[in-house]
Design a protein around this motif. Structure first.
Motif, mmCIF file in Angstrom:
data_model
loop_
_atom_site.group_PDB
_atom_site.id
_atom_site.type_symbol
_atom_site.label_atom_id
_atom_site.label_comp_id
_atom_site.label_asym_id
_atom_site.label_seq_id
_atom_site.Cartn_x
_atom_site.Cartn_y
_atom_site.Cartn_z
ATOM 1 N N VAL A 165 33.192 0.433 -45.356
ATOM 2 C CA VAL A 165 31.836 0.968 -45.434
ATOM 3 C C VAL A 165 31.548 1.696 -44.123
ATOM 4 O O VAL A 165 32.313 1.592 -43.157
ATOM 5 N N ASP A 166 30.443 2.434 -44.070
ATOM 6 C CA ASP A 166 30.163 3.186 -42.844
ATOM 7 C C ASP A 166 29.691 2.253 -41.729
ATOM 8 O O ASP A 166 29.299 1.105 -41.959
ATOM 9 N N GLU A 167 29.751 2.755 -40.507
ATOM 10 C CA GLU A 167 29.416 1.957 -39.321
ATOM 11 C C GLU A 167 27.988 1.429 -39.378
ATOM 12 O O GLU A 167 27.712 0.298 -38.977
ATOM 13 N N GLU A 168 27.080 2.243 -39.865
ATOM 14 C CA GLU A 168 25.673 1.837 -39.921
ATOM 15 C C GLU A 168 25.496 0.598 -40.805
ATOM 16 O O GLU A 168 24.756 -0.325 -40.456
ATOM 17 N N GLU A 169 26.183 0.577 -41.938
ATOM 18 C CA GLU A 169 26.073 -0.580 -42.830
ATOM 19 C C GLU A 169 26.663 -1.831 -42.191
ATOM 20 O O GLU A 169 26.101 -2.924 -42.300
ATOM 21 N N SER A 170 27.802 -1.685 -41.515
ATOM 22 C CA SER A 170 28.403 -2.831 -40.833
ATOM 23 C C SER A 170 27.504 -3.340 -39.713
ATOM 24 O O SER A 170 27.328 -4.555 -39.534
ATOM 25 N N GLU A 171 26.916 -2.411 -38.946
ATOM 26 C CA GLU A 171 26.002 -2.810 -37.863
ATOM 27 C C GLU A 171 24.809 -3.577 -38.417
ATOM 28 O O GLU A 171 24.397 -4.607 -37.875
ATOM 29 N N SER A 172 24.233 -3.061 -39.500
ATOM 30 C CA SER A 172 23.051 -3.682 -40.078
ATOM 31 C C SER A 172 23.349 -5.090 -40.571
ATOM 32 O O SER A 172 22.571 -6.026 -40.312
ATOM 33 N N TYR A 173 24.463 -5.258 -41.258
ATOM 34 C CA TYR A 173 24.766 -6.600 -41.764
ATOM 35 C C TYR A 173 25.103 -7.563 -40.624
ATOM 36 O O TYR A 173 24.652 -8.710 -40.617
ATOM 37 N N PHE A 174 25.879 -7.088 -39.631
ATOM 38 C CA PHE A 174 26.228 -7.969 -38.513
ATOM 39 C C PHE A 174 24.969 -8.467 -37.803
ATOM 40 O O PHE A 174 24.856 -9.643 -37.457
ATOM 41 N N ALA A 175 24.004 -7.578 -37.614
ATOM 42 C CA ALA A 175 22.760 -7.959 -36.933
ATOM 43 C C ALA A 175 21.950 -8.963 -37.736
ATOM 44 O O ALA A 175 21.147 -9.717 -37.170
ATOM 45 N N SER A 176 22.149 -8.997 -39.062
ATOM 46 C CA SER A 176 21.394 -9.932 -39.907
ATOM 47 C C SER A 176 21.995 -11.325 -39.927
ATOM 48 O O SER A 176 21.362 -12.269 -40.418
ATOM 49 N N ARG A 177 23.207 -11.489 -39.405
ATOM 50 C CA ARG A 177 23.884 -12.786 -39.450
ATOM 51 C C ARG A 177 23.258 -13.751 -38.443
ATOM 52 O O ARG A 177 22.690 -13.341 -37.423
ATOM 53 N N PRO A 178 23.380 -15.059 -38.677
ATOM 54 C CA PRO A 178 22.904 -16.026 -37.685
ATOM 55 C C PRO A 178 23.616 -15.835 -36.340
ATOM 56 O O PRO A 178 24.775 -15.388 -36.292
#
Length: 209
Positions: free
Chosen positions: A112-125
């Motif tokens: 997936v694109d970098e933006e999607e990976s960044e967004s999901y990583f930031a949502s993790r505990p």
């Protein structure tokens, strides 16, 4: 093990129960498992194949159904990531025993694109961000080294967000075939297969159990 038996009692699955689009049908089944409160309703057994043809499997978590595919996140330099880089063809299975349901997806994985990976990583505990950031996934290590790395990174970043490692991100599996299996008494199960055509449409057919 030979004496272990499980009888299935689910109601029948017919074409009238199925969505014309198998990706939307997959979403229905995953949503129903989540709503039913099953443990790990998004767990999927992912199969990848190495460059020399050796398959391997592991359980990962489905994190989204969008863009016509199925999304999960991992380390790109893990065993699964290296195998996807060598051969993008993958498959995964999801099984919901209380519903007597199984789903098999065959397709190809792409990042997936970098933006999607960044967004999901930031949502993790916070603790999950720390663990992902320090882990050399699939590589030999020791518990002592892992715990020392966790402590060191926690000192550098005492609270979220933790910077996402460049080697961590998402994959989206774009399906070419999806099967829906429904357990029935006496092993006379219901099983339907969708196959994607060159024009993007899907052909559906019943398979023998």
């Amino acid at each position: 093990m030979k004496d272990v038996r499980e009888e299935y009692h689910a109601e029948g699955l017919s074409e009238g129960h199925l969505h014309d689009n198998p990706v939307e049908q997959a979403r229905r089944w995953v949503d129903e498992a989540i709503e039913a409160g099953f443990p790990l309703p998004n767990a999927m057994t992912l199969a990848t194949v190495s460059a020399d043809g050796q398959p391997s499997t592991r359980v990962v978590l489905l994190k989204g159904i969008e863009g016509g595919g199925f999304t999960f996140f991992t380390h790109y330099d893990s065993r699964k990531g290296e195998e996807i880089a060598a051969n993008a063809k993958v498959s995964f299975t999801m099984f919901w025993q209380p519903f007597d349901r199984q789903m098999i997806v065959i397709g190809e994985a792409s990042k997936v694109d970098e933006e999607e990976s960044e967004s999901y990583f930031a949502s993790r505990p916070y603790a999950s961000q720390i663990s992902a950031a320090i882990s050399p996934q699939s590589q030999p290590t020791s518990r002592e080294w892992l715990e020392a790395e966790v402590e060191a990174l926690q000192q550098q970043h005492p609270e979220a967000p933790v910077p996402r490692p460049a080697n961590w991100g998402g994959y989206r599996i774009t399906p070419t075939e999806i099967q829906f299996w429904h357990g029935r008494p006496s092993r006379l199960h219901d099983r339907f297969r969708y196959r994607k055509q060159a024009d993007g449409s899907w052909v559906r057919e019943r398979l023998a159990p």
